[in-house]
Write a protein that holds these residues in place. Structure first.
Motif, PDB file in Angstrom:
ATOM      1  N   TYR B 413     -11.291  49.299  36.880  1.00 28.40           N
ATOM      2  CA  TYR B 413     -11.769  50.460  37.616  1.00 28.40           C
ATOM      3  C   TYR B 413     -10.610  51.433  37.665  1.00 28.40           C
ATOM      4  O   TYR B 413      -9.478  51.073  37.325  1.00 28.40           O
ATOM      5  N   CYS B 414     -10.885  52.662  38.061  1.00 28.55           N
ATOM      6  CA  CYS B 414      -9.819  53.654  38.092  1.00 28.55           C
ATOM      7  C   CYS B 414      -9.153  53.617  39.468  1.00 28.55           C
ATOM      8  O   CYS B 414      -9.804  53.907  40.473  1.00 28.55           O
ATOM      9  N   GLU B 415      -7.888  53.279  39.505  1.00 23.78           N
ATOM     10  CA  GLU B 415      -7.221  53.209  40.813  1.00 23.78           C
ATOM     11  C   GLU B 415      -7.014  54.605  41.373  1.00 23.78           C
ATOM     12  O   GLU B 415      -6.544  55.504  40.677  1.00 23.78           O
ATOM     13  N   TYR B 416      -7.380  54.716  42.649  1.00 23.08           N
ATOM     14  CA  TYR B 416      -7.464  56.016  43.300  1.00 23.08           C
ATOM     15  C   TYR B 416      -6.171  56.814  43.181  1.00 23.08           C
ATOM     16  O   TYR B 416      -6.188  58.012  42.956  1.00 23.08           O
ATOM     17  N   THR B 417      -5.039  56.165  43.327  1.00 21.55           N
ATOM     18  CA  THR B 417      -3.779  56.913  43.323  1.00 21.55           C
ATOM     19  C   THR B 417      -2.971  56.653  42.063  1.00 21.55           C
ATOM     20  O   THR B 417      -1.759  56.758  42.067  1.00 21.55           O
ATOM     21  N   CYS B 418      -3.654  56.291  40.975  1.00 18.19           N
ATOM     22  CA  CYS B 418      -2.941  56.042  39.715  1.00 18.19           C
ATOM     23  C   CYS B 418      -3.206  57.201  38.768  1.00 18.19           C
ATOM     24  O   CYS B 418      -4.338  57.628  38.593  1.00 18.19           O
ATOM     25  N   THR B 419      -2.157  57.726  38.158  1.00 19.40           N
ATOM     26  CA  THR B 419      -2.312  58.848  37.226  1.00 19.40           C
ATOM     27  C   THR B 419      -1.541  58.574  35.947  1.00 19.40           C
ATOM     28  O   THR B 419      -1.058  59.482  35.281  1.00 19.40           O
ATOM     29  N   LEU B 420      -1.452  57.287  35.599  1.00 23.41           N
ATOM     30  CA  LEU B 420      -0.592  56.904  34.486  1.00 23.41           C
ATOM     31  C   LEU B 420      -1.141  57.370  33.132  1.00 23.41           C
ATOM     32  O   LEU B 420      -0.378  57.814  32.268  1.00 23.41           O
ATOM     33  N   CYS B 421      -2.462  57.282  32.922  1.00 23.01           N
ATOM     34  CA  CYS B 421      -3.009  57.560  31.588  1.00 23.01           C
ATOM     35  C   CYS B 421      -2.698  58.990  31.145  1.00 23.01           C
ATOM     36  O   CYS B 421      -2.322  59.219  30.001  1.00 23.01           O
ATOM     37  N   GLY B 422      -2.854  59.944  32.075  1.00 20.50           N
ATOM     38  CA  GLY B 422      -2.590  61.327  31.699  1.00 20.50           C
ATOM     39  C   GLY B 422      -1.128  61.574  31.405  1.00 20.50           C
ATOM     40  O   GLY B 422      -0.782  62.420  30.585  1.00 20.50           O
ATOM     41  N   SER B 423      -0.259  60.799  32.055  1.00 16.01           N
ATOM     42  CA  SER B 423       1.168  61.049  31.865  1.00 16.01           C
ATOM     43  C   SER B 423       1.674  60.517  30.535  1.00 16.01           C
ATOM     44  O   SER B 423       2.763  60.850  30.112  1.00 16.01           O
ATOM     45  N   VAL B 424       0.892  59.656  29.871  1.00 14.08           N
ATOM     46  CA  VAL B 424       1.373  59.103  28.606  1.00 14.08           C
ATOM     47  C   VAL B 424       0.688  59.711  27.385  1.00 14.08           C
ATOM     48  O   VAL B 424       1.171  59.531  26.268  1.00 14.08           O
ATOM     49  N   CYS B 425      -0.433  60.393  27.575  1.00 14.63           N
ATOM     50  CA  CYS B 425      -1.178  60.895  26.407  1.00 14.63           C
ATOM     51  C   CYS B 425      -0.277  61.794  25.563  1.00 14.63           C
ATOM     52  O   CYS B 425       0.250  62.791  26.048  1.00 14.63           O
ATOM     53  N   PRO B 426      -0.052  61.430  24.290  1.00 12.96           N
ATOM     54  CA  PRO B 426       0.896  62.203  23.485  1.00 12.96           C
ATOM     55  C   PRO B 426       0.393  63.601  23.150  1.00 12.96           C
ATOM     56  O   PRO B 426       1.181  64.472  22.804  1.00 12.96           O
ATOM     57  N   ILE B 427      -0.921  63.813  23.218  1.00 14.76           N
ATOM     58  CA  ILE B 427      -1.480  65.081  22.772  1.00 14.76           C
ATOM     59  C   ILE B 427      -1.814  65.979  23.956  1.00 14.76           C
ATOM     60  O   ILE B 427      -1.912  67.192  23.809  1.00 14.76           O
ATOM     61  N   GLY B 428      -2.089  65.367  25.092  1.00 14.57           N
ATOM     62  CA  GLY B 428      -2.590  66.155  26.214  1.00 14.57           C
ATOM     63  C   GLY B 428      -4.102  66.228  26.225  1.00 14.57           C
ATOM     64  O   GLY B 428      -4.680  67.112  26.843  1.00 14.57           O
ATOM     65  N   ALA B 429      -4.766  65.296  25.515  1.00 20.65           N
ATOM     66  CA  ALA B 429      -6.223  65.217  25.608  1.00 20.65           C
ATOM     67  C   ALA B 429      -6.605  64.784  27.021  1.00 20.65           C
ATOM     68  O   ALA B 429      -7.652  65.145  27.542  1.00 20.65           O
ATOM     69  N   ILE B 430      -5.738  63.971  27.624  1.00 21.12           N
ATOM     70  CA  ILE B 430      -5.829  63.687  29.052  1.00 21.12           C
ATOM     71  C   ILE B 430      -4.656  64.437  29.671  1.00 21.12           C
ATOM     72  O   ILE B 430      -3.508  64.172  29.322  1.00 21.12           O
ATOM     73  N   ARG B 431      -4.949  65.375  30.550  1.00 23.23           N
ATOM     74  CA  ARG B 431      -3.887  66.175  31.143  1.00 23.23           C
ATOM     75  C   ARG B 431      -3.037  65.327  32.060  1.00 23.23           C
ATOM     76  O   ARG B 431      -3.525  64.378  32.678  1.00 23.23           O
ATOM     77  N   GLU B 432      -1.782  65.694  32.198  1.00 17.90           N
ATOM     78  CA  GLU B 432      -0.954  65.008  33.191  1.00 17.90           C
ATOM     79  C   GLU B 432      -1.291  65.591  34.558  1.00 17.90           C
ATOM     80  O   GLU B 432      -1.147  66.787  34.791  1.00 17.90           O
TER      81      GLU B 432
END
Lengths: 315, 540
Positions: B413-432
């Motif tokens: 599930y998506c943890e409410y206060t986790c924003t790790l995926c956006g911070s690692v996306c090399p392209i920015g398809a997921i924004r930080e």
């Protein structure tokens, strides 16, 4: 001893008689001792409840924890040199400590340090968290406490869950977090907060965080499940952290408005009494809470405080 | 520099970069030892970030940067590394393939360990073949599709491919094996084995995952990877010679012959050793034209030549190399494929018309039309997700979005206060995004709906408030109302019944994940209401 000459029949009988006699004698000796020596000494002999209140502005939580334990007769009464101590805080949610969803890290640290001073061989911090454990450890402050005190922070791996006989009314066998049961002494440090089904989550309910398996089905008979688990784990002490309590939107909270500052710590060797005293902080009658009533009925303790040694300390 | 030293320089460099790649892959996870100062974080939630530069190889890969520039019109962070690689390639040829590329190194290793052919047959196999033109076809198709707003580069890009294969197939499968081994030891009654299992897990879990990780289509990703390794038995570095679009791009850029292979025809005895050891089928033997666009600069040929007839020289005079031998068919075919792919990809209507309700993108993902112009399908977000929620899609995003990330709430599930995926996306398809932004805007990834027929209290079966208890928003999006339901024999029974307040629900999916009705929960999150899409809104 000469091992080369064979032992004769007569010799064998004689030795067996000696051995039997000494066992008999030892038994008699133990039975004839006064019963107070055979059981425990000090205030654990009977139930006690200590309430610590931080009245001064900017008081030290660490000091308050120490004062509470001193009033109960000192940590040495409960923890012996060389003990493995398991501490069960409630660090299940990845929320910062100020939101009162998790046990205050300063309380946790003070208890860990007390146990270490009492000569505990190993102090473990154990909780089967709901959110990802790494995030919980980091955000609740438990990770920092463990690193700075040298306590062992156990990652709730599924390989550490083992099916055990609970022997309760509702739960017969259930997977249990083994580092908790494999400790010599067990200290429960829950935080007092709101819960939508059991109304409050206090000390006894904290044991839901000590089991594995599909524990969300426990909610279908939550009060009896709580009491079954509380009977199984049976901690040495319960220290309820009510420095900050969460009054609404529990058990996860998430807003400052839900937090009330009470500056209270409740220490007891009676899990029912500790929960009952904490329930009063929320303005609830202990008898209105199902798990407290059931806990009394199954002989876990009492919420009649007159039966206990009561003490109050404040700084 | 002596030839021997050059070969060893290459080996050291290959070893170093392969190790670096594996190390950064292992570090692509929620940091294990994070100790926040709790006395200062009493009010706001903290952003947890990975301190290692785990995106480095994606920045170094010019194809990643070029394709996102063409399709998404954006320069990725650290694109300068890729630009440097391209610039150096102009003078030094495909040195990236020979010295840096970790997939190249693995292929090199596999083809070297067990070549299937020997002697003359190996020499013949290492002659330049028309099949090598295929990689130009792949490159042209991918780049043209990128220009026409469908970025499929990541399917074939070696860095994305290797990361995806290792992170989603190799590492989890080893992890599953290890964890069942440790479980068996932990369940034994011998105390020593218990300790051994605990110690082993403490050491290995950070790399292979704490609980067994699993990914949708993981078996297919693994199978393809094994197949690519197997191809090395047909030809050494088959992937690099025939398939790799990055190799093709670097080949095109190898324009100036600063580094050249000097052949001494008179010393040559036609022993064929140079061809036998050639990794790129670049015609090293005297008498043929050396192919700088195929040469991966492994320096094997000049190293093995017993007569010292071959030597690599740096010539400080710019002269244009022969253009890469693409062939007309590869170019035309590539253009045709590149033009058709974006249209084929959108024929299922997933992008333009309506998205699949199961297509729950990670928090901070850009709108779908833009997302497919950027996502490299590298699997970095899936690898770092602490709950294993982010998975590669199969058909949920249509053909155009194959293997792009999607949250599966029964896996995590998506943890409410986790924003790790956006911070690692090399392209920015997921924004930080920051935790503050995620919570306060809020960023919705979907919405939860209750299936009253399955729900325990709604169906009168048992009291249960698990979804409400776990709901992380404040006030909770899931609320309870005391109402009467009827039991089987018609007796009225008071129950707390859950409802969802769509205004507050962010679609995190912890309710679905923890619901006691497993597999197909009584409360389910669908993508409707996700804040990234204007079309997909429920409420006014």
């Amino acid at each position: 001893m000469d091992l080369y000459t064979p032992v004769g029949r007569r010799e064998t009988i004689k030795k067996l008689l000696y051995m039997g006699g000494s066992i008999l004698f030892a038994n008699l000796l133990v039975d004839s001792l006064p019963s107070s020596l055979a059981t425990k000494l000090g205030p654990e002999n009977s139930g006690f409840i200590v309430e610590g209140i931080g009245k001064q502005k900017g008081y030290s939580v660490t000091q308050l924890v120490r004062r509470v334990f001193d009033a109960a007769g000192g940590i040495d009464h409960f923890i012996s040199r060389g003990d493995v101590v398991a501490i069960k805080p409630n660090i299940s949610w990845a929320r910062s400590p100020g939101l009162a969803a998790t046990t205050n890290p300063e309380v946790l640290r003070a208890v860990v340090e007390l146990c270490q001073e009492a000569g505990a061989k190993k102090v473990r911090i154990v909780d089967h968290t709901i959110h990802d454990a790494r995030r919980c450890f980091a955000i609740t402050g438990a990770g920092r406490v463990a690193r700075e005190t040298g306590a062992e922070l156990v990652f709730p791996r599924s390989s550490l869950m083992r099916k055990m006989k609970i022997g309760g009314v509702r739960l017969d066998t259930w997977p249990v977090f083994t580092p908790i049961v494999e400790a010599d002494k067990l200290i429960n440090i829950p935080i007092a907060k709101h819960h939508s089904l059991s109304k409050l989550t206090l000390g006894m309910k904290n044991w839901i965080g000590a089991v594995g398996g599909s524990r969300w089905v426990l909610h279908q008979d939550i009060n009896q499940s709580i009491v079954d688990l509380a009977r199984f784990f049976n901690p040495t002490l319960t220290l309820i952290d009510a420095i900050r309590i969460m009054t609404r939107n529990g058990p996860s909270g998430g807003k400052k408005e839900y937090v009330a500052k009470k500056d209270v710590l409740i220490l007891s060797n009676d899990p029912v009494a500790a929960d009952a005293r904490a329930a009063l902080l929320f303005g609830k009658r202990p008898a209105d809470l199902g798990f407290i009533r059931l806990g009394k009925r199954w002989g876990l303790g009492t919420f009649d405080f007159r039966q206990l040694q009561q003490k109050k300390v404040h700084i | 520099m002596r030839v021997k030293q050059l070969v060893w320089l290459r080996r050291i460099s290959q070893g170093f970069f392969l190790f670096l790649f594996l190390f950064l892959l292992a570090e692509s996870r929620l940091p294990q030892k994070i100790f926040l100062e709790y006395s200062v974080v009493f009010t706001s939630e903290q952003d947890i970030r990975i301190s290692w530069p785990i995106r480095f190889f994606f920045q170094l890969d010019p194809l990643v940067g070029l394709s996102s520039l063409l399709s998404g019109h954006r320069l990725i962070t650290g694109f300068i590394w890729g630009a440097i690689v391209l610039f150096l390639t102009m003078f030094l040829g495909r040195a990236f393939c020979g010295f840096i590329c970790p997939l190249g190194t693995i292929n090199h290793l596999v083809s070297r360990l067990k070549p299937s052919l020997k002697g003359d047959r190996l020499i013949r196999a290492n002659q330049k073949s028309p099949g090598q033109k295929f990689k130009y076809f792949v490159l042209i198709a991918l780049l043209i599709a990128s220009v026409l707003t469908l970025n499929l580069t990541g399917l074939m890009d070696p860095i994305s491919l290797l990361f995806r294969s290792l992170a989603l197939a190799v590492v989890p499968s080893v992890g599953i094996g290890l964890s069942s081994f440790f479980h068996a030891m932990a369940n034994s009654d011998i105390k020593f084995l218990n300790y051994l299992s605990y110690g082993g897990e403490v050491l290995l879990a950070p790399i292979f995952g704490y609980e067994s990780q699993a990914y949708q289509t993981g078996w297919f990703i693994g199978l393809l990877f094994l197949f690519i390794l197997f191809l090395n038995r047909i030809r050494a570095r088959f992937w690099c010679r025939v398939l790799c679009p990055l190799g093709a791009l670097l080949g095109v850029f190898a324009r100036f012959g600063l580094l050249t292979l000097k052949k001494d025809q008179e010393k040559c005895t036609n022993c064929g050793l140079c061809s036998q050891f050639c990794q790129g089928a670049a015609c090293p033997e005297p008498g043929n034209d050396w192919q700088p666009t195929e040469c991966i600069t492994c320096f094997n040929c000049s190293n093995v030549c017993p007569e010292h007839a071959l030597s690599f020289r740096l010539k400080w005079r710019l002269n244009l190399n022969k253009a890469p031998d693409m062939g007309r068919r590869a170019v035309l075919g590539g253009i045709l494929a590149g033009v058709s792919l974006p249209f084929l990809g959108k024929l299922d209507g997933r992008v333009e018309k309506v998205s699949d309700s199961r297509l729950i993108r990670p928090p901070g993902a850009v709108p779908e039309e833009e997302f497919i112009t950027l996502c490299q399908r590298c699997g970095l977000c899936m690898k770092v997700c602490p709950t294993n929620a982010i998975n590669p899609t199969l058909g949920e995003a249509g053909m155009a979005g194959f293997w792009t990330p999607r949250l599966i709430m029964t896996m995590g599930y998506c943890e409410y206060t986790c924003t790790l995926c956006g911070s690692v996306c090399p392209i920015g398809a997921i924004r930080e995004i920051s935790v503050k932004e995620k919570i306060e805007r809020p960023i919705k990834i979907g919405a939860a709906f209750i299936d009253r027929g399955k729900c325990l209290p709604w169906s009168g079966n048992a009291p249960c408030i698990v979804c409400e208890e776990h709901c992380p928003t404040s006030p909770k999006a899931i609320y309870l109302r005391r109402e009467m339901v009827k039991t089987r024999n018609g007796r009225p029974l008071e129950m707390q019944l859950p409802f969802v307040d769509l205004k507050r629900c962010v679609g995190c999916g912890i309710c679905e994940n923890k619901c006691p009705i497993k597999g197909d929960a009584a409360i389910k999150v669908i993508a409707a209401g996700e804040s990234r899409s204007l079309k997909n809104q429920i409420l006014l």
